[in-house]
Design a protein around this motif. Structure first.
Motif, PDB file in Angstrom:
ATOM      1  N   THR A  62      46.876  26.301  39.654  1.00 58.62           N
ATOM      2  CA  THR A  62      48.120  27.047  39.843  1.00 58.62           C
ATOM      3  C   THR A  62      49.316  26.167  40.222  1.00 58.62           C
ATOM      4  OG1 THR A  62      47.295  27.676  42.049  1.00 58.62           O
ATOM      5  CG2 THR A  62      47.087  29.290  40.293  1.00 58.62           C
ATOM      6  N   THR A  63      49.086  24.870  40.399  1.00 58.75           N
ATOM      7  CA  THR A  63      50.220  23.966  40.617  1.00 58.75           C
ATOM      8  C   THR A  63      50.952  23.663  39.312  1.00 58.75           C
ATOM      9  OG1 THR A  63      48.928  21.935  40.283  1.00 58.75           O
ATOM     10  CG2 THR A  63      49.016  22.821  42.523  1.00 58.75           C
ATOM     11  N   LYS A  64      50.385  24.065  38.185  1.00 57.63           N
ATOM     12  CA  LYS A  64      50.939  23.715  36.879  1.00 57.63           C
ATOM     13  C   LYS A  64      52.089  24.624  36.446  1.00 57.63           C
ATOM     14  CE  LYS A  64      46.292  22.344  35.375  1.00 57.63           C
ATOM     15  NZ  LYS A  64      45.174  22.699  34.456  1.00 57.63           N
ATOM     16  N   VAL A 115      50.735  33.817  40.977  1.00 57.11           N
ATOM     17  CA  VAL A 115      50.220  32.457  40.751  1.00 57.11           C
ATOM     18  C   VAL A 115      50.795  31.491  41.780  1.00 57.11           C
ATOM     19  CG1 VAL A 115      50.540  30.457  39.219  1.00 57.11           C
ATOM     20  CG2 VAL A 115      49.570  32.574  38.323  1.00 57.11           C
ATOM     21  N   ASN A 116      52.090  31.604  42.056  1.00 62.09           N
ATOM     22  CA  ASN A 116      52.708  30.693  43.007  1.00 62.09           C
ATOM     23  C   ASN A 116      52.329  31.010  44.450  1.00 62.09           C
ATOM     24  OD1 ASN A 116      54.765  28.648  41.728  1.00 62.09           O
ATOM     25  ND2 ASN A 116      54.806  30.501  40.468  1.00 62.09           N
ATOM     26  N   GLN A 151      52.318  48.029  47.430  1.00 61.23           N
ATOM     27  CA  GLN A 151      52.267  48.825  46.206  1.00 61.23           C
ATOM     28  C   GLN A 151      52.784  48.086  44.977  1.00 61.23           C
ATOM     29  OE1 GLN A 151      54.687  52.305  46.681  1.00 61.23           O
ATOM     30  NE2 GLN A 151      56.590  51.148  46.975  1.00 61.23           N
ATOM     31  N   ASP A 152      53.572  47.043  45.179  1.00 59.40           N
ATOM     32  CA  ASP A 152      54.092  46.280  44.040  1.00 59.40           C
ATOM     33  C   ASP A 152      53.357  44.959  43.841  1.00 59.40           C
ATOM     34  OD1 ASP A 152      56.077  48.195  43.537  1.00 59.40           O
ATOM     35  OD2 ASP A 152      57.370  47.326  45.084  1.00 59.40           O
ATOM     36  N   GLY A 153      52.211  44.814  44.533  1.00 56.70           N
ATOM     37  CA  GLY A 153      51.482  43.557  44.500  1.00 56.70           C
ATOM     38  C   GLY A 153      50.338  43.508  43.506  1.00 56.70           C
ATOM     39  N   VAL A 154      49.295  42.766  43.861  1.00 56.28           N
ATOM     40  CA  VAL A 154      48.223  42.446  42.913  1.00 56.28           C
ATOM     41  C   VAL A 154      47.443  43.650  42.402  1.00 56.28           C
ATOM     42  CG1 VAL A 154      47.863  40.094  43.725  1.00 56.28           C
ATOM     43  CG2 VAL A 154      46.649  41.972  44.834  1.00 56.28           C
ATOM     44  N   TRP A 155      47.421  44.738  43.169  1.00 59.36           N
ATOM     45  CA  TRP A 155      46.617  45.888  42.735  1.00 59.36           C
ATOM     46  C   TRP A 155      47.226  46.592  41.534  1.00 59.36           C
ATOM     47  CZ3 TRP A 155      42.275  44.835  44.682  1.00 59.36           C
ATOM     48  CH2 TRP A 155      42.149  44.340  45.980  1.00 59.36           C
ATOM     49  N   GLY A 174      48.399  26.637  30.096  1.00 52.89           N
ATOM     50  CA  GLY A 174      46.957  26.861  30.112  1.00 52.89           C
ATOM     51  C   GLY A 174      46.400  27.291  31.453  1.00 52.89           C
ATOM     52  N   ILE A 175      47.242  27.841  32.322  1.00 53.22           N
ATOM     53  CA  ILE A 175      46.765  28.306  33.631  1.00 53.22           C
ATOM     54  C   ILE A 175      45.912  29.554  33.440  1.00 53.22           C
ATOM     55  CG2 ILE A 175      47.468  29.177  35.902  1.00 53.22           C
ATOM     56  CD1 ILE A 175      50.113  27.645  35.519  1.00 53.22           C
ATOM     57  N   GLU A 176      44.818  29.641  34.159  1.00 51.83           N
ATOM     58  CA  GLU A 176      43.976  30.843  34.124  1.00 51.83           C
ATOM     59  C   GLU A 176      44.598  31.881  35.060  1.00 51.83           C
ATOM     60  OE1 GLU A 176      39.530  30.157  33.550  1.00 51.83           O
ATOM     61  OE2 GLU A 176      40.126  28.339  34.613  1.00 51.83           O
ATOM     62  N   VAL A 177      45.648  32.493  34.590  1.00 44.16           N
ATOM     63  CA  VAL A 177      46.460  33.380  35.431  1.00 44.16           C
ATOM     64  C   VAL A 177      45.656  34.578  35.922  1.00 44.16           C
ATOM     65  CG1 VAL A 177      48.553  34.771  35.534  1.00 44.16           C
ATOM     66  CG2 VAL A 177      48.530  32.673  34.176  1.00 44.16           C
ATOM     67  N   THR A 178      44.925  35.224  35.030  1.00 44.09           N
ATOM     68  CA  THR A 178      44.147  36.401  35.422  1.00 44.09           C
ATOM     69  C   THR A 178      43.111  36.041  36.478  1.00 44.09           C
ATOM     70  OG1 THR A 178      44.426  37.234  33.160  1.00 44.09           O
ATOM     71  CG2 THR A 178      42.819  38.361  34.546  1.00 44.09           C
ATOM     72  N   LYS A 179      42.491  34.893  36.333  1.00 43.51           N
ATOM     73  CA  LYS A 179      41.510  34.435  37.326  1.00 43.51           C
ATOM     74  C   LYS A 179      42.176  34.258  38.690  1.00 43.51           C
ATOM     75  CE  LYS A 179      38.439  30.553  38.410  1.00 43.51           C
ATOM     76  NZ  LYS A 179      37.978  29.200  37.971  1.00 43.51           N
ATOM     77  N   ALA A 180      43.368  33.673  38.709  1.00 41.88           N
ATOM     78  CA  ALA A 180      44.087  33.473  39.971  1.00 41.88           C
ATOM     79  C   ALA A 180      44.406  34.811  40.633  1.00 41.88           C
ATOM     80  CB  ALA A 180      45.366  32.682  39.722  1.00 41.88           C
ATOM     81  N   ILE A 181      44.807  35.799  39.836  1.00 38.38           N
ATOM     82  CA  ILE A 181      45.119  37.124  40.384  1.00 38.38           C
ATOM     83  C   ILE A 181      43.863  37.748  40.987  1.00 38.38           C
ATOM     84  CG2 ILE A 181      45.856  39.471  39.798  1.00 38.38           C
ATOM     85  CD1 ILE A 181      47.692  38.221  37.670  1.00 38.38           C
ATOM     86  N   GLN A 182      42.730  37.599  40.303  1.00 35.46           N
ATOM     87  CA  GLN A 182      41.477  38.157  40.820  1.00 35.46           C
ATOM     88  C   GLN A 182      41.068  37.472  42.121  1.00 35.46           C
ATOM     89  OE1 GLN A 182      40.320  40.943  39.378  1.00 35.46           O
ATOM     90  NE2 GLN A 182      42.111  40.596  38.075  1.00 35.46           N
ATOM     91  N   GLU A 183      41.338  36.179  42.226  1.00 37.62           N
ATOM     92  CA  GLU A 183      41.001  35.462  43.462  1.00 37.62           C
ATOM     93  C   GLU A 183      41.863  35.931  44.623  1.00 37.62           C
ATOM     94  OE1 GLU A 183      41.278  31.338  42.435  1.00 37.62           O
ATOM     95  OE2 GLU A 183      39.269  31.283  41.552  1.00 37.62           O
ATOM     96  N   VAL A 184      43.114  36.263  44.343  1.00 35.93           N
ATOM     97  CA  VAL A 184      43.980  36.797  45.394  1.00 35.93           C
ATOM     98  C   VAL A 184      43.487  38.188  45.809  1.00 35.93           C
ATOM     99  CG1 VAL A 184      46.307  37.572  45.965  1.00 35.93           C
ATOM    100  CG2 VAL A 184      45.986  35.437  44.700  1.00 35.93           C
ATOM    101  N   LYS A 185      43.062  39.001  44.853  1.00 36.87           N
ATOM    102  CA  LYS A 185      42.501  40.319  45.174  1.00 36.87           C
ATOM    103  C   LYS A 185      41.281  40.170  46.073  1.00 36.87           C
ATOM    104  CE  LYS A 185      43.843  42.864  40.960  1.00 36.87           C
ATOM    105  NZ  LYS A 185      43.325  43.549  39.750  1.00 36.87           N
TER     106      LYS A 185
END
Length: 252
Positions: free
Chosen positions: A161-163, A190-191, A214-218, A233-244
């Motif tokens: 996510t630094t990319k 991501v950031n 209410q406006d966040g990751v959910w 090429g960032i795995e954006v969806t993966k990062a969102i799931q990790e935050v969840k």
């Protein structure tokens, strides 16, 4: 001087690297009309050139009123994100030969953000979401006298996510963001991820509190549009799931 033969002229013509390409660009000028329209431009260009080169050629040689953003032209600044043939891409990284130049190449502004003119959108809502997730290192105590050391393993935890180059390609590809601009969007998450999982940072809980609203990751529906759109090429969806997951377990 010898006159070149017809065969030689034809051979040189056939050896030319240039092809004729049609750029179909969505134009919008609020000073002229409240409605956007499509305009075609035909130009000779080397197929190994980039879409950005084609846009430059149009602006410099055919229509100086064409308006778009670009800066470094090397995929680092993120300024020239736009929809090319229906997909979010960086114009400076998209080669003509890779996107079917035998058909008109459609170019339009990214979705979900108000269009100022032609291919330029209002990026302020995007950057406002970015600012709200506190995209900076937060620590307590006295200012250190040397750099904060970190193991390679700890650094690897958030390396992907630094990319991010803040081009908005991921956020403007998200159908949730299209329908509700209040959603933080993939780039902001991501950031936030980049600092939540940084072992040197001390504001992970604060960021999770922000993203748990209410406006966040959910709001994410896991369509993977953001991952597909990311030019880095960032795995954006993966990062969102990790935050969840971090919101649920409070482990990060």
């Amino acid at each position: 001087m010898a006159t070149p033969t017809m065969d030689k002229v034809e051979a040189e013509a056939s050896a030319s690297p240039y092809i004729t390409v049609t750029f179909r660009i969505r134009r919008f000028n609020p000073e002229v009309s409240a409605e956007a329209s499509w305009e075609d431009f035909r130009l000779e260009i080397d197929p190994k050139e980039r879409v950005l080169d084609g846009l430059h050629k149009i602006k410099w040689e055919l229509d100086g009123t064409l308006t778009f953003r670009r800066s470094c032209a090397h995929g680092i600044c993120g300024s020239d994100a736009m929809r090319i043939n229906g997909k979010n891409r960086l114009a400076c990284k998209t080669l003509i030969k890779d996107i079917g130049p035998e058909k008109p190449i459609t170019v339009e502004p990214i979705k979900g953000l108000a269009v100022h003119k032609d291919l330029i959108v209002d990026m302020e809502p995007f950057f406002q979401s970015y600012r709200e997730v506190m995209p900076f290192l937060v620590t307590s105590g006295n200012e250190p006298t040397r750099e904060r050391l970190q193991s390679a393993k700890d650094r690897e935890r958030f390396d992907d996510t630094t990319k991010c180059i803040l081009c908005a390609a991921c956020t403007s590809s998200c159908p949730v963001f299209w329908n509700d601009g209040q959603y933080f969007g993939p780039a902001a998450i991501v950031n936030a991820h980049r600092f939540i999982f940084d072992s040197r940072d001390e504001a992970g809980d604060q960021r999770l509190e922000i993203l748990g609203g209410q406006d966040g990751v959910w709001r994410c529906r896991t369509t993977f549009n953001c991952t597909d759109a990311c030019p880095r090429g960032i795995e954006v969806t993966k990062a969102i799931q990790e935050v969840k997951r971090a919101l649920i377990t409070r482990r990060f």
